[in-house]
Design a protein around this motif. Structure first.
Motif, short mmCIF file in Angstrom:
data_model
loop_
_atom_site.label_atom_id
_atom_site.label_comp_id
_atom_site.label_asym_id
_atom_site.label_seq_id
_atom_site.Cartn_x
_atom_site.Cartn_y
_atom_site.Cartn_z
N ILE A 103 0.87 -1.19 0.00
CA ILE A 103 0.00 0.00 0.00
C ILE A 103 0.91 1.24 0.00
CG2 ILE A 103 -1.90 -1.15 1.26
CD1 ILE A 103 -1.09 0.63 3.73
N SER A 104 0.33 2.34 -0.46
CA SER A 104 1.09 3.61 -0.49
C SER A 104 0.78 4.42 0.77
CB SER A 104 0.67 4.41 -1.72
OG SER A 104 -0.69 4.80 -1.57
N ALA A 105 1.54 5.46 0.99
CA ALA A 105 1.29 6.36 2.12
C ALA A 105 -0.12 6.95 2.03
CB ALA A 105 2.33 7.47 2.16
N GLN A 131 -2.52 -13.34 7.75
CA GLN A 131 -3.82 -12.93 7.20
C GLN A 131 -4.22 -13.80 6.01
OE1 GLN A 131 -3.75 -8.38 7.05
NE2 GLN A 131 -5.40 -8.88 8.46
N VAL A 132 -3.27 -14.12 5.15
CA VAL A 132 -3.58 -14.98 4.01
C VAL A 132 -4.03 -16.36 4.51
CG1 VAL A 132 -2.59 -16.19 2.01
CG2 VAL A 132 -2.08 -13.76 2.37
N GLU A 133 -3.36 -16.84 5.54
CA GLU A 133 -3.69 -18.15 6.11
C GLU A 133 -5.12 -18.16 6.68
OE1 GLU A 133 -1.53 -20.57 5.69
OE2 GLU A 133 -2.80 -22.06 6.69
N HIS A 134 -5.47 -17.12 7.42
CA HIS A 134 -6.83 -17.06 7.99
C HIS A 134 -7.89 -17.03 6.89
CE1 HIS A 134 -4.94 -14.99 11.79
NE2 HIS A 134 -4.64 -16.26 11.71
N LEU A 135 -7.60 -16.26 5.84
CA LEU A 135 -8.52 -16.19 4.70
C LEU A 135 -8.64 -17.53 4.01
CD1 LEU A 135 -7.78 -12.96 2.65
CD2 LEU A 135 -10.02 -13.80 3.39
N LYS A 136 -7.49 -18.16 3.82
CA LYS A 136 -7.44 -19.45 3.12
C LYS A 136 -8.29 -20.49 3.87
CE LYS A 136 -3.93 -22.81 2.06
NZ LYS A 136 -3.61 -23.35 3.38
N ASP A 137 -8.12 -20.54 5.18
CA ASP A 137 -8.91 -21.48 5.99
C ASP A 137 -10.41 -21.28 5.79
OD1 ASP A 137 -6.61 -22.52 6.99
OD2 ASP A 137 -6.78 -21.61 8.99
N ALA A 138 -10.83 -20.01 5.86
CA ALA A 138 -12.26 -19.72 5.74
C ALA A 138 -12.76 -20.02 4.33
CB ALA A 138 -12.52 -18.26 6.10
N SER A 190 -13.94 -10.72 -5.18
CA SER A 190 -13.44 -9.93 -4.06
C SER A 190 -13.47 -8.43 -4.28
CB SER A 190 -12.01 -10.34 -3.73
OG SER A 190 -11.50 -9.52 -2.70
N ALA A 191 -13.89 -7.74 -3.23
CA ALA A 191 -13.85 -6.28 -3.19
C ALA A 191 -13.02 -5.86 -1.98
CB ALA A 191 -15.27 -5.72 -3.07
N PHE A 193 -5.75 -7.69 -2.57
CA PHE A 193 -4.46 -8.35 -2.86
C PHE A 193 -4.21 -9.58 -1.99
CE2 PHE A 193 -1.99 -6.57 0.73
CZ PHE A 193 -2.71 -5.42 1.05
N ILE A 194 -4.72 -9.60 -0.75
CA ILE A 194 -4.50 -10.83 0.04
C ILE A 194 -5.54 -11.91 -0.30
CG2 ILE A 194 -3.16 -9.81 1.95
CD1 ILE A 194 -5.70 -9.94 3.69
N VAL A 195 -6.70 -11.47 -0.77
CA VAL A 195 -7.71 -12.46 -1.19
C VAL A 195 -7.22 -13.21 -2.42
CG1 VAL A 195 -10.13 -12.84 -1.79
CG2 VAL A 195 -9.51 -10.88 -0.35
N ARG A 196 -6.64 -12.44 -3.34
CA ARG A 196 -6.11 -13.05 -4.57
C ARG A 196 -5.10 -14.13 -4.20
NH1 ARG A 196 -5.49 -11.17 -9.99
NH2 ARG A 196 -6.27 -9.11 -9.40
#
Lengths: 339, 339
Positions: free
Chosen positions: A209-211, A261-268, A283-284, A289-292
């Motif tokens: 992400i940017s500033a 975070q990717v792991e938690h998403l992947k599990d669900a 995804s919205a 980017f982590i959902v992808r």
């Protein structure tokens, strides 16, 4: 002015028009000060060609803020604040219908946390079978859509149980909520429980992400939204100065945040995709980017709302969705009355 | 005035005299505002019979607050603030010796986080083999004393690694740091990552601390220090109102907080007691009650500092210890010069 959608969260108030020509998020921390909503709506109304009679669809999650004694108290406060700006505001209910402020005042809990439902109802028109995921600054919604029907529990409490709500996001989540320990040079190290660094620091440090996209406050108020400042905050999570820990170890904490975070998403996602035999993720949210990444790990098809409607709309998708659902209903009413 | 000890933490500034006749903790959140230290010292000096030339021993942990860019910057700020009130203040070093403000300004990191060392050095005079444990509002120190020597790493970072520092306490720790999930009616439920409830809420709800002992702010500022308010905050951890969750489920979250903290302590105590073959735990701090429970589970002998010196001294034990260490050194100097 086109039909407007409002999504009132505890940290951000989001606005969008049904055509997406306007799609904006304002940092307005109601959890610190409930008058933040009035201020942000006043500023918006002053700078935009809206009128008090504008068509406005509303969803909200800010009632959970602990400045309100109960969620119902929060819903009533939000409803009356919105109504003081938009007299015809329509509130989206847990049944997926629109209601007036008077109905909200009578049965407030029917309007508790319906932003994900607006998004899922809108998505279900185009995708009959999909897992809809919205990763925001603070929370993540994971909503199965099966044969065009939204298959999720109604309340946040039930959704937490079913992992349809994961209370983490890509900006405001405390790093120490995600990592009870970090690994540095293959040693495990306990972390501080203070809010020393948040997910925004991890993704800023990693260049994801940017500033400008770091829209919330830094944990060390005014500590700067540079990569170095983010690494300094990440170092403090293990009670160290950046000089003491070193840049590569601080960066590795950022990597571990992303992995968690990717792991938690992947599990669900895995659980939902197996249970409903769904192969597509739509995804919205600012955290697409982590959902992808999670979808790719599971070899699920991935559809990005940002690719379809643009990044700005994806970031405020419930506001865009509720605007569209209301516009559609009102068109329908007009054509019915013409018959 | 007797020799005074000062322990300057990020949330509380603690003061004690060497005889324990004075032992007080002042809530002074430096992490919110670094001038809090000046204010609390000014108020203390005005209301107490101290003079600028008083003998004062100082330990500190507040330099970790993220209002300071680095720990060194924090140490220098604290040192100069203390010196402006007590010109002869002596600062306790990582080598266990006392130094002047000038020495601090030259080698600040020698004075980083030595409050646990003062306590352990003082305890080691009476207990040659023991695990010293201090559970405060925010953190827990677990310090092995073997043959009268303190066997712990020097820096917070190294102590986190060795579980000699566990960054949790019985007042300020976020419940969601301790419990990633809670069990309610044998179902696992994810939790919110906000600071909706803290350990003080759990122990207030369980009747293990009083409203007066809940000395920090409530997470919902001004939300009240009653059992009902604590249960309401605990309910919000699973995004529920108290009415929605029910009192017994909210109480069960409080129980799970206590179980998690006792378990973490037990793990650390077990490791140290095996490694050094030590059978005795000596505990200070406002959280003695959870140490007692962990020690009993491991069948270790338990000595309570509150039983020996009283509850007030136990709560500010590093301040009491550093006052005693300084008084002893100064007596020694006097008797040396008399020879």
């Amino acid at each position: 002015m086109l039909t407007l959608g409002l999504d009132i969260g505890g940290a951000n108030t989001k606005l969008a028009t049904a055509d997406g020509s306007l799609a904006r998020s304002f940092y307005a921390p109601l959890w610190k000060d409930r008058s933040a909503l009035r201020k942000v709506l006043a500023a918006f109304c002053q700078s935009s060609p809206v009128s008090a009679s504008n068509s406005v669809g509303v969803v909200m999650t800010a009632q959970l803020c602990d400045c309100f004694r109960t969620k119902s108290e929060g819903i009533l406060h939000i409803c009356s604040t919105v109504k003081s700006f938009f007299e015809n505001a329509r509130f989206f209910s847990t049944e997926g219908t629109f209601a007036t402020a008077r109905e909200v005042s009578e049965q407030s809990m029917r309007f508790d946390a319906t932003n994900w439902l607006a998004s899922a109802k809108f998505i279900a028109k185009a995708f009959k079978n999909a897992i809809f995921v919205d990763v925001g600054s603070t929370t993540t919604d994971i909503i199965p859509i099966v044969n065009g029907k939204v298959k999720a529990a109604k309340t946040d409490f039930e959704r937490l149980k079913r992992k349809e709500l994961i209370y983490e996001g890509v900006l405001r989540t405390n790093v120490s909520f995600l990592l009870r320990e970090v690994s540095i040079e293959s040693e495990k190290i306990g972390v501080s429980s203070e809010v020393f660094a948040i997910t925004a620091d991890a993704y800023l440090a990693l260049g994801l992400i940017s500033a400008e996209e770091y829209t919330c406050d830094t944990p060390d108020s005014g500590g700067g939204k540079t990569k170095e400042a983010a690494l300094r905050r990440l170092s403090r999570v293990v009670c160290a100065d950046l000089d003491e820990l070193g840049v590569s170890a601080a960066l590795s904490i950022a990597e571990q945040v992303k992995e968690a975070q990717v792991e938690h998403l992947k599990d669900a996602l895995e659980e939902k995709s197996k249970k409903f035999r769904i192969k597509r993720v739509v995804s919205a949210g600012i955290g697409e980017f982590i959902v992808r990444e999670a979808a790719e790990m599971l070899a699920l098809d991935f559809t990005s709302i940002a690719d379809i409607y643009g990044k700005a709309v994806s970031a405020v998708f419930p506001a865009f969705s509720v605007a569209n659902l209301l516009a559609e209903e009102q068109e329908c009413d007009v054509s019915m009355s013409e018959k």
